[in-house]
Scaffold this motif. Structure first.
Motif, PDB file in Angstrom:
ATOM      1  N   GLN A  47       0.891  -1.012  -0.057  1.00  0.00           N
ATOM      2  CA  GLN A  47      -0.157  -0.145   0.122  1.00  0.00           C
ATOM      3  C   GLN A  47       0.740   1.296   0.140  1.00  0.00           C
ATOM      4  OE1 GLN A  47      -2.693  -0.890   3.324  1.00  0.00           O
ATOM      5  NE2 GLN A  47      -3.979  -1.917   2.434  1.00  0.00           N
ATOM      6  N   GLY A  48       2.074   1.188   0.800  1.00  0.00           N
ATOM      7  CA  GLY A  48       3.069   2.407   0.863  1.00  0.00           C
ATOM      8  C   GLY A  48       3.540   2.587  -0.821  1.00  0.00           C
ATOM      9  N   SER A  51       0.908   4.106  -2.951  1.00  0.00           N
ATOM     10  CA  SER A  51       0.615   5.361  -2.610  1.00  0.00           C
ATOM     11  C   SER A  51       1.807   6.341  -3.204  1.00  0.00           C
ATOM     12  CB  SER A  51       0.626   5.666  -1.082  1.00  0.00           C
ATOM     13  OG  SER A  51       0.583   6.780  -0.596  1.00  0.00           O
ATOM     14  N   ASP A  54       0.683   6.362  -6.829  1.00  0.00           N
ATOM     15  CA  ASP A  54      -0.218   7.541  -6.982  1.00  0.00           C
ATOM     16  C   ASP A  54       0.176   8.967  -6.852  1.00  0.00           C
ATOM     17  OD1 ASP A  54      -2.217   5.531  -7.023  1.00  0.00           O
ATOM     18  OD2 ASP A  54      -2.744   5.553  -5.353  1.00  0.00           O
ATOM     19  N   ASN A  55       1.136   9.053  -5.816  1.00  0.00           N
ATOM     20  CA  ASN A  55       1.698  10.558  -5.642  1.00  0.00           C
ATOM     21  C   ASN A  55       2.797  10.969  -7.024  1.00  0.00           C
ATOM     22  OD1 ASN A  55       0.708  10.910  -3.205  1.00  0.00           O
ATOM     23  ND2 ASN A  55       2.598  10.287  -2.187  1.00  0.00           N
ATOM     24  N   LYS A  58       0.081  11.965  -9.666  1.00  0.00           N
ATOM     25  CA  LYS A  58      -0.323  13.408  -9.572  1.00  0.00           C
ATOM     26  C   LYS A  58       0.672  14.517  -9.738  1.00  0.00           C
ATOM     27  CE  LYS A  58      -2.344  16.010  -5.791  1.00  0.00           C
ATOM     28  NZ  LYS A  58      -2.818  16.109  -4.125  1.00  0.00           N
TER      29      LYS A  58
END
Length: 103
Positions: A47-48, A51, A54-55, A58
């Protein structure tokens, strides 16, 4: 004399045994095996990592949007400079026409 020789042999054998034992204890302990990763730990780590991905996405989107805005802004600056040049030309021609009429 044999008695001394026998003690020397025993002393030599004992010394050799102690030396070998001392050398054997200087060896490093074998490395411990890596601990087994629990399912929960794997989920947290994945999950990290997700993340982080995803960052990154973005950030990439923001960079792309920023580049679009910069291009649009540059186009507006170019259009503004063109309008200023045209306005200055028109004012200059008007002033020259006025001077000609006043003569």
């Amino acid at each position: 004399m044999q008695h001394i020789f026998k003690h020397s042999q025993i002393l030599s054998i004992t010394s050799l045994t102690l030396i070998l034992a001392g050398c054997a204890s200087d060896q490093p302990a074998p490395p411990e095996p890596d601990p087994i990763i629990s399912g929960e730990l794997m989920l947290r780590e994945s999950q990290g990592i997700a993340s982080l991905g995803d960052n990154w996405k973005k950030g990439k989107q923001l960079t792309e949007r920023g580049n679009v805005l910069v291009r649009e802004g540059q186009a507006k600056i170019n259009e503004g400079n063109r309008l200023i040049e045209e306005g200055n030309r028109i004012m200059r021609e008007s002033e020259e026409t006025y001077k000609t009429i006043k003569k």
